[in-house]
Design a protein around this motif. Structure first.
Motif, PDB file in Angstrom:
ATOM      1  N   ARG A 238      10.477  -5.411   7.606  1.00  0.00           N
ATOM      2  CA  ARG A 238       9.753  -4.868   8.762  1.00  0.00           C
ATOM      3  C   ARG A 238      10.679  -4.020   9.619  1.00  0.00           C
ATOM      4  O   ARG A 238      10.288  -2.965  10.119  1.00  0.00           O
ATOM      5  CB  ARG A 238       9.163  -6.019   9.591  1.00  0.00           C
ATOM      6  CG  ARG A 238       7.957  -6.717   8.956  1.00  0.00           C
ATOM      7  CD  ARG A 238       7.429  -7.808   9.878  1.00  0.00           C
ATOM      8  NE  ARG A 238       6.148  -8.317   9.444  1.00  0.00           N
ATOM      9  CZ  ARG A 238       5.969  -9.382   8.664  1.00  0.00           C
ATOM     10  NH1 ARG A 238       7.048 -10.029   8.209  1.00  0.00           N
ATOM     11  NH2 ARG A 238       4.758  -9.778   8.316  1.00  0.00           N
ATOM     12  N   ARG A 239      11.914  -4.489   9.790  1.00  0.00           N
ATOM     13  CA  ARG A 239      12.868  -3.749  10.616  1.00  0.00           C
ATOM     14  C   ARG A 239      13.171  -2.377  10.014  1.00  0.00           C
ATOM     15  O   ARG A 239      13.417  -1.411  10.746  1.00  0.00           O
ATOM     16  CB  ARG A 239      14.148  -4.574  10.743  1.00  0.00           C
ATOM     17  CG  ARG A 239      15.141  -4.023  11.741  1.00  0.00           C
ATOM     18  CD  ARG A 239      14.694  -4.262  13.166  1.00  0.00           C
ATOM     19  NE  ARG A 239      15.550  -3.557  14.095  1.00  0.00           N
ATOM     20  CZ  ARG A 239      16.737  -4.009  14.529  1.00  0.00           C
ATOM     21  NH1 ARG A 239      17.185  -5.195  14.109  1.00  0.00           N
ATOM     22  NH2 ARG A 239      17.442  -3.309  15.391  1.00  0.00           N
ATOM     23  N   LEU A 240      13.131  -2.287   8.687  1.00  0.00           N
ATOM     24  CA  LEU A 240      13.365  -1.019   8.016  1.00  0.00           C
ATOM     25  C   LEU A 240      12.140  -0.106   8.057  1.00  0.00           C
ATOM     26  O   LEU A 240      12.197   1.023   7.568  1.00  0.00           O
ATOM     27  CB  LEU A 240      13.769  -1.255   6.559  1.00  0.00           C
ATOM     28  CG  LEU A 240      15.201  -1.758   6.341  1.00  0.00           C
ATOM     29  CD1 LEU A 240      15.378  -2.239   4.907  1.00  0.00           C
ATOM     30  CD2 LEU A 240      16.206  -0.658   6.652  1.00  0.00           C
ATOM     31  N   GLY A 241      11.049  -0.606   8.632  1.00  0.00           N
ATOM     32  CA  GLY A 241       9.854   0.219   8.776  1.00  0.00           C
ATOM     33  C   GLY A 241       8.995   0.287   7.537  1.00  0.00           C
ATOM     34  O   GLY A 241       8.137   1.174   7.438  1.00  0.00           O
ATOM     35  N   ALA A 242       9.201  -0.612   6.577  1.00  0.00           N
ATOM     36  CA  ALA A 242       8.443  -0.571   5.321  1.00  0.00           C
ATOM     37  C   ALA A 242       6.962  -0.823   5.587  1.00  0.00           C
ATOM     38  O   ALA A 242       6.591  -1.868   6.126  1.00  0.00           O
ATOM     39  CB  ALA A 242       8.992  -1.617   4.355  1.00  0.00           C
ATOM     40  N   SER A 243       6.113   0.134   5.174  1.00  0.00           N
ATOM     41  CA  SER A 243       4.675   0.035   5.470  1.00  0.00           C
ATOM     42  C   SER A 243       3.960  -0.771   4.401  1.00  0.00           C
ATOM     43  O   SER A 243       3.099  -0.273   3.668  1.00  0.00           O
ATOM     44  CB  SER A 243       4.071   1.436   5.590  1.00  0.00           C
ATOM     45  OG  SER A 243       4.283   2.199   4.418  1.00  0.00           O
ATOM     46  N   LEU A 244       4.290  -2.037   4.287  1.00  0.00           N
ATOM     47  CA  LEU A 244       3.770  -2.949   3.275  1.00  0.00           C
ATOM     48  C   LEU A 244       2.490  -3.628   3.745  1.00  0.00           C
ATOM     49  O   LEU A 244       2.304  -3.865   4.945  1.00  0.00           O
ATOM     50  CB  LEU A 244       4.824  -4.016   2.948  1.00  0.00           C
ATOM     51  CG  LEU A 244       6.088  -3.497   2.249  1.00  0.00           C
ATOM     52  CD1 LEU A 244       7.293  -4.355   2.610  1.00  0.00           C
ATOM     53  CD2 LEU A 244       5.885  -3.476   0.743  1.00  0.00           C
ATOM     54  N   ASP A 245       1.646  -3.977   2.799  1.00  0.00           N
ATOM     55  CA  ASP A 245       0.429  -4.717   3.113  1.00  0.00           C
ATOM     56  C   ASP A 245       0.769  -6.212   3.118  1.00  0.00           C
ATOM     57  O   ASP A 245       0.721  -6.879   2.090  1.00  0.00           O
ATOM     58  CB  ASP A 245      -0.650  -4.417   2.070  1.00  0.00           C
ATOM     59  CG  ASP A 245      -1.962  -5.143   2.360  1.00  0.00           C
ATOM     60  OD1 ASP A 245      -2.025  -5.850   3.399  1.00  0.00           O
ATOM     61  OD2 ASP A 245      -2.900  -5.010   1.565  1.00  0.00           O
ATOM     62  N   TRP A 246       1.113  -6.710   4.297  1.00  0.00           N
ATOM     63  CA  TRP A 246       1.599  -8.086   4.397  1.00  0.00           C
ATOM     64  C   TRP A 246       0.509  -9.111   4.122  1.00  0.00           C
ATOM     65  O   TRP A 246       0.821 -10.270   3.827  1.00  0.00           O
ATOM     66  CB  TRP A 246       2.208  -8.321   5.776  1.00  0.00           C
ATOM     67  CG  TRP A 246       3.454  -7.514   5.977  1.00  0.00           C
ATOM     68  CD1 TRP A 246       3.599  -6.389   6.733  1.00  0.00           C
ATOM     69  CD2 TRP A 246       4.730  -7.746   5.375  1.00  0.00           C
ATOM     70  NE1 TRP A 246       4.881  -5.900   6.652  1.00  0.00           N
ATOM     71  CE2 TRP A 246       5.597  -6.714   5.825  1.00  0.00           C
ATOM     72  CE3 TRP A 246       5.217  -8.714   4.505  1.00  0.00           C
ATOM     73  CZ2 TRP A 246       6.923  -6.639   5.426  1.00  0.00           C
ATOM     74  CZ3 TRP A 246       6.545  -8.637   4.115  1.00  0.00           C
ATOM     75  CH2 TRP A 246       7.383  -7.618   4.580  1.00  0.00           C
ATOM     76  N   SER A 247      -0.743  -8.726   4.183  1.00  0.00           N
ATOM     77  CA  SER A 247      -1.820  -9.674   3.878  1.00  0.00           C
ATOM     78  C   SER A 247      -1.813 -10.057   2.403  1.00  0.00           C
ATOM     79  O   SER A 247      -2.434 -11.046   2.021  1.00  0.00           O
ATOM     80  CB  SER A 247      -3.177  -9.070   4.243  1.00  0.00           C
ATOM     81  OG  SER A 247      -3.477  -7.940   3.420  1.00  0.00           O
ATOM     82  N   ARG A 248      -1.116  -9.300   1.589  1.00  0.00           N
ATOM     83  CA  ARG A 248      -1.056  -9.575   0.150  1.00  0.00           C
ATOM     84  C   ARG A 248       0.345 -10.004  -0.284  1.00  0.00           C
ATOM     85  O   ARG A 248       0.659  -9.969  -1.478  1.00  0.00           O
ATOM     86  CB  ARG A 248      -1.475  -8.335  -0.638  1.00  0.00           C
ATOM     87  CG  ARG A 248      -2.969  -8.019  -0.538  1.00  0.00           C
ATOM     88  CD  ARG A 248      -3.282  -6.718  -1.299  1.00  0.00           C
ATOM     89  NE  ARG A 248      -4.705  -6.508  -1.475  1.00  0.00           N
ATOM     90  CZ  ARG A 248      -5.497  -5.945  -0.576  1.00  0.00           C
ATOM     91  NH1 ARG A 248      -4.994  -5.536   0.580  1.00  0.00           N
ATOM     92  NH2 ARG A 248      -6.788  -5.793  -0.812  1.00  0.00           N
ATOM     93  N   ALA A 249       1.192 -10.397   0.641  1.00  0.00           N
ATOM     94  CA  ALA A 249       2.551 -10.816   0.294  1.00  0.00           C
ATOM     95  C   ALA A 249       2.507 -11.894  -0.780  1.00  0.00           C
ATOM     96  O   ALA A 249       1.716 -12.840  -0.712  1.00  0.00           O
ATOM     97  CB  ALA A 249       3.278 -11.321   1.532  1.00  0.00           C
TER      98      ALA A 249
END
Length: 1075
Positions: A238-249
């Motif tokens: 998150r700190r690196l700004g990665a635009s990941l879909d965290w709902s699917r972690a």
């Protein structure tokens, strides 16, 4: 897919493990070690020379690091001072949109800019594919990617940061193009690493070993640790700004993923691809588990070396070769053999000699008597024996050596295990050695041989010692019954997919390596003797009244009940009468990792066939095997990140740089504290600490996420490995501040809301410099499009940086500042001037707004912060748009086609050269505020160009007037007046010269004195470097990278000295006594 995980998988393929799906009848059971299920032989170790060379290079680099003068440290290139941190102090609820209506800070501060944005992006769901339907410019196209899952035990380093920066740039670009984007985060359970961490924690905190707990109790301890520490990597992402879909972690030990692993194992067993057999494996006695080839490190020894080994209080001797004799049976004589592992001689079953060796012609086919066991061992012949090594006679220990194992199979020799899984000698060695640690037994064996007068000598011997990268233990090849996965056919299909063009590898140069690695496959041992991991869903079956000597029967199933029913059907008995015992082993972590691309999307319940676009080698093989299709269509291999000394960043070297330290800054004390907290041996620790002290004597400055991401993407990812320096990242932080100041100026001239701005399509540039900068922006957008399409992100970042710095800031803004900031007279501006200002304001707005949008995939925080302040200016004029920059349409060159003017760009190159030479002449004369007249002596075509851009030439050259003299005369016009005498002259090209009219009588003595002093200081440095380059052996001893750095420094010094000499010559001509 990217290099971080590709490299991992390709290294795994060196072992070769997987095979393609074959048509066969369903199978539910297996007998232990059937004759037809022998593992394919391991390939010969062809990488020993490579490993030796790597070790030598590593030692050379360490020596070079310690020998490098401290004034050559990177910090001498880092010009930075501690900045006052500006904090975002406006009360904002977590997840709420940041308030950008507050006053604009005077300078860029990463801490201020990066506050609050990520929480808002995440809460709004901007990174989920579901948000796609709400985007006005949405396309019916999909782009999907999963992040290479890092170990749950680890923390990110710059290598991870490079992968994240590249992937996130691609993902954000596709999202802004209107694609439905899914980028799935994940974390690997890291079986060995996690279990080791938790075991150490138990011993430290509770004084208990794993064996003191039940399996269920230990697993609960692991889950407790994971709940406390397992999210650290996610926070770093998150700190690196990665635009990941965290709902699917996705975590590889989640329930759904574990079901996918079970399903894959069962299907592969049913197809006959997974089988159980006895074979030699890499065994760590400290872990009491088999480990994979990539978890084996080789330590090169030049001779006798004392090393620490886990479980031993004293150091153990390695790097010696012992020669001892076997007495011949039934006759006088002996056969001497040499070995580096005398403790294994208890497992010798034969002696091998070369059939052509004249020394042993008479004893071929004879037998020797084992001195410690009542058995005879035959003397066999084999051409694999090296007659020049040792005595030319080789002891054969099939149960503890891969080469001997192959030899035993060719000669039908038995395998005798003499070392147990815990590293102690087995009962078969006799009471005098049973239970003794293997390296303690070594001394006992040598003493016993000496006592029997069979020990001949012991001498130093260079060797490669295999060690477990996880525990530091010395690897012991052991014969174990394990589960294996056939590889050959699946590897062939992976090769064929590339050859047929179904799978593209970028850059193509790696295609040859792909084929080479996959062509040398052997079957993959997928068993691990751990508690943490996916327990193998296979069960040993005990029938009612079964004899203890009966061959073991194994069955597998998706559950114990299914396995029981399968076993009953196979054996024709009542299911209730069977006793099933599940295999205590777990599957290799890489087995589950190979399923990640489709298991994370819900396989086998959901196929997700339209979005399977990731992973490499094993993912290709298992993906096609289990889903019937390729999991991705392109593989992009990016470079490795190395330190400034050219070494690969590795925990074992202590040179890993935490990206968060670059983002937030870190003192030298903090950096060295991290190195001391590692697990380095004293020698490596000393080198790591000294290298760090020399590289970062002042610590690492705060650079921010955006600067780090941009620096990583600015390197050619498909080229050579990246030697990233903090000074480069700091340079891009300064670039961030330039962007900040540009927007600050723009808001200053546009931000009162009183000026109507035209939309992009409506904006028509009026002045020549307006048309030039608009055309340059079109060209920049076109370069970005082509760079992204070719996956050359360095081309994109270079285009953006060049436009912003050299076109927008250095040229355009300097040209329009007088126009937009000058005060009008009482009557107000004329209509023409007013129209020019209106056009310039709109051009300025779009020349700032569009590049900000181009920057968004690389600098998400800064671009969002500034766009949110800039966008309302156009929105008030009807521009509208999405609520976040990350959802704005990415600029397209087709939308700027009406601005394209290649002639303007081509002609302006002359203007830039004229400005460069004019400024050089001013510098030579020490002019700062003066604005002299300047004459340009040029061709008619150049005259037309300079007249066309006359206001820009005036402003940028800082001259009061530009007189153009064309000796040939213009079309139909008489020649203009030539320049006056006494001017200093500069050459633009073969047909254009500049003459700067410098007032006489100026006191230039001070300038001459300063330049002379500077020259006198540079010359000794230059001469010293030239002497070093001419020293004997320079080309042979100094690495190419260091020589290149030296050449660059010498070239820079020579140019500077030459420039000073030219300035001194010009200034001497201006002295009053020379007139």
């Amino acid at each position: 897919m990217w290099r971080a995980n590709c490299a991992l998988c390709l290294r795994l393929l060196e072992r070769g493990r997987i095979r393609a799906w074959v048509s066969c009848q369903p199978r539910f059971c297996s007998n232990d070690a059937p004759e037809s299920s022998t593992p394919s032989p391991p390939k010969a170790n062809t990488s020993l020379r490579t490993k030796t060379e790597k070790q030598k290079r590593r030692q050379q680099k360490q020596t070079l690091i310690l020998a490098t003068p401290e004034n050559n440290a990177e910090d001498s290139e880092i010009r930075w001072s501690q900045k006052d941190k500006i904090q975002y102090s406006t009360p904002t609820i977590p997840g709420a949109k940041k308030n950008t209506s507050v006053p604009f800070p005077l300078s860029y501060s990463p801490e201020y800019v990066e506050a609050s944005w990520y929480q808002w992006w995440e809460k709004e769901g901007f990174f989920t594919p579901e948000y796609h339907d709400r985007v006005p410019h949405a396309q019916n196209r999909t782009f999907t990617m999963c992040i290479p899952p890092p170990n749950v035990t680890g923390s990110l380093h710059l290598g991870h940061a490079l992968t994240v920066a590249i992937e996130d740039a691609m993902v954000r670009w596709k999202r802004m193009q209107g694609y439905r984007v899914l980028w799935v985060p994940g974390c690997d359970h890291a079986g060995i690493a996690t279990q080791s961490v938790v075991e150490k924690r138990l011993l430290r905190d509770q004084r208990r070993r794993r064996q003191d707990l039940s399996r269920e109790e230990f697993l609960q301890e692991v889950w407790t640790w994971k709940s406390q520490k397992g999210d650290e990597i996610y926070q770093q992402l998150r700190r690196l700004g990665a635009s990941l879909d965290w709902s699917r972690a996705c975590f590889t030990m989640d329930q759904g993923f574990s079901e996918a692993v079970t399903e894959a194992f069962v299907r592969l067993c049913d197809s006959g691809l997974i089988y159980r057999s006895e074979a030699l494996v890499n065994w760590s006695c400290a872990l009491e588990s088999a480990i994979s080839d990539i978890e084996v490190d080789s330590q090169e020894l030049s001779g006798r070396t004392m090393l620490s080994v886990p479980g031993y209080e004293r150091k153990v001797e390695f790097g010696t070769m012992v020669t001892f004799a076997y007495p011949l049976e039934g006759q006088d004589g002996e056969v001497a053999v040499a070995t580096t592992r005398p403790e294994t001689m208890l497992g010798d079953v034969a002696i091998a000699v070369h059939p052509d060796d004249p020394r042993y012609q008479a004893v071929q086919g004879k037998h020797c008597r084992h001195p410690f066991a009542d058995r005879l061992i035959p003397i066999v012949t084999d051409t694999m024996v090296d007659m020049q090594l040792g005595t030319g006679a080789v002891k054969v220990t099939p149960a503890h050596d891969h080469v001997d194992f192959e030899l035993s199979r060719r000669h039908s020799l038995p395998c005798l295990t003499v070392i147990s899984g815990d590293g102690t000698m087995a009962p078969s060695c006799g009471q005098w050695l049973e239970g003794v640690k293997r390296f303690d037994a070594r001394d006992k064996v040598l003493d016993a041989l000496a006592e029997k007068k069979l020990l001949r000598n012991k001498k130093d011997h260079a060797m490669s010692l295999p060690k477990c990268s996880r525990s530091g233990d010395v690897i012991e090849p052991l014969l174990k019954k394990q589960w294996f996965l056939r590889c050959e056919d699946m590897a062939s299909r992976a090769i064929q997919a590339v050859e047929d063009g179904q799978l593209e590898i970028i850059p193509p140069l790696h295609t040859k390596t792909w084929k080479k690695w996959l062509s040398n496959t052997s079957d993959w041992c997928i068993s691990r003797q751990l508690w943490w991991g996916h327990r193998i869903p296979a069960y040993q079956v005990a029938l009612p009244g079964q004899s203890a000597n009966r061959e073991a029967l194994w069955v597998w199933g998706r559950s114990e009940q299914q396995a029981r029913e399968r076993a009953a059907a196979q054996c024709g008995v009542d299911p209730a009468s069977l006793t099933l015992t599940q295999d205590p082993d777990v599957l290799d972590t890489w087995f589950s990792s190979a399923l990640f691309p489709f298991a994370m999307l819900g396989w086998p319940q959901k196929t997700g066939s339209d979005i399977l676009f990731f992973w490499v080698a094993r993912m290709v093989m298992l993906g096609t095997e289990l889903t019937g299709q390729l999991p991705f269509k392109q593989v992009l291999l990016h470079s490795l990140v190395r330190d400034r000394h050219g070494r690969k960043m590795s925990k074992s070297l202590g040179n890993v740089v935490d990206p968060l330290d670059v983002i937030s800054g870190a003192s030298l004390e903090r950096l060295q504290e991290k190195v001391r907290g590692g697990n380095l041996d004293p020698g490596e620790l000393a080198v790591a600490m000294e290298a760090q002290r020399r590289d970062f004597p002042g610590g690492i400055p705060e650079c921010g996420t955006d600067a780090l991401r941009f620096a990583l993407c600015s390197h050619r990812a498909q080229g050579e490995d990246i030697s990233l320096s903090v000074s480069q990242v700091l340079g891009y932080r300064r670039f961030c501040n330039k962007i900040w100041q540009t927007v600050r100026f723009t808001l200053g001239v546009l931000g009162d809301g009183a000026h109507q701005l035209d939309t992009l399509a409506e904006t028509r540039p009026l002045s020549s410099v307006d048309r030039w900068v608009c055309s340059r922006l079109h060209s920049t957008v076109l370069q970005c499009e082509r760079g992204f399409e070719a996956r050359e992100l360095s081309a994109v970042t270079a285009a953006i940086h060049s436009f912003w710095v050299h076109s927008l800031c250095d040229v355009y803004m300097e040209c329009i500042k007088p126009l937009l900031t000058q005060q009008d007279g009482g009557g107000g501006p004329g209509e023409a001037l007013a129209g020019e200002r209106r056009a310039a304001r709109s051009v300025l707005y779009h020349c700032v707004s569009v590049p900000l949008t181009l920057l968004a995939p690389f600098m998400p925080y800064l671009s969002e912060e500034l766009w949110q302040r800039l966008h309302p200016l156009l929105a008030r004029g009807g521009g509208g748009g999405s609520s976040s920059l990350c959802l704005q349409p990415y600029p397209r060159s087709s939308d700027l086609e009406h601005w394209h003017s290649p002639e303007e760009e081509s002609h302006f190159l002359l203007v830039q050269e004229v400005v460069r030479v004019a400024r050089s002449l001013r510098a030579q004369c020490g002019m700062t505020k003066e604005r002299p007249d300047m004459w340009a002596v040029c061709s008619p075509a150049q005259e037309q160009t300079l007249l066309h851009f006359l206001p820009a030439v005036h402003t940028l050259s800082r001259v009061s007037a530009l007189h153009i003299h064309c000796p040939q005369g213009g079309p139909g016009a008489p020649p203009s007046a030539p320049p006056p005498e006494g001017c200093i002259v500069g050459t633009v090209d073969h047909s254009c010269q500049l003459h700067l009219n410098v007032q006489r009588g100026r006191n230039v003595d001070q300038q001459i004195s300063q330049l002379s002093k500077r020259r006198d200081g540079l010359l000794p440095k230059l001469n010293k470097m030239l002497s070093r380059r001419l020293a004997p052996g320079y080309l042979e001893k100094v690495p190419e990278r260091v020589r290149q750095e030296m050449d660059n420094k010498i070239s820079a010094l020579e140019k500077e000295v030459q420039s000073i000499e030219e300035q001194l010559s010009a200034l001497n001509g201006l002295r009053p006594d020379r007139t």
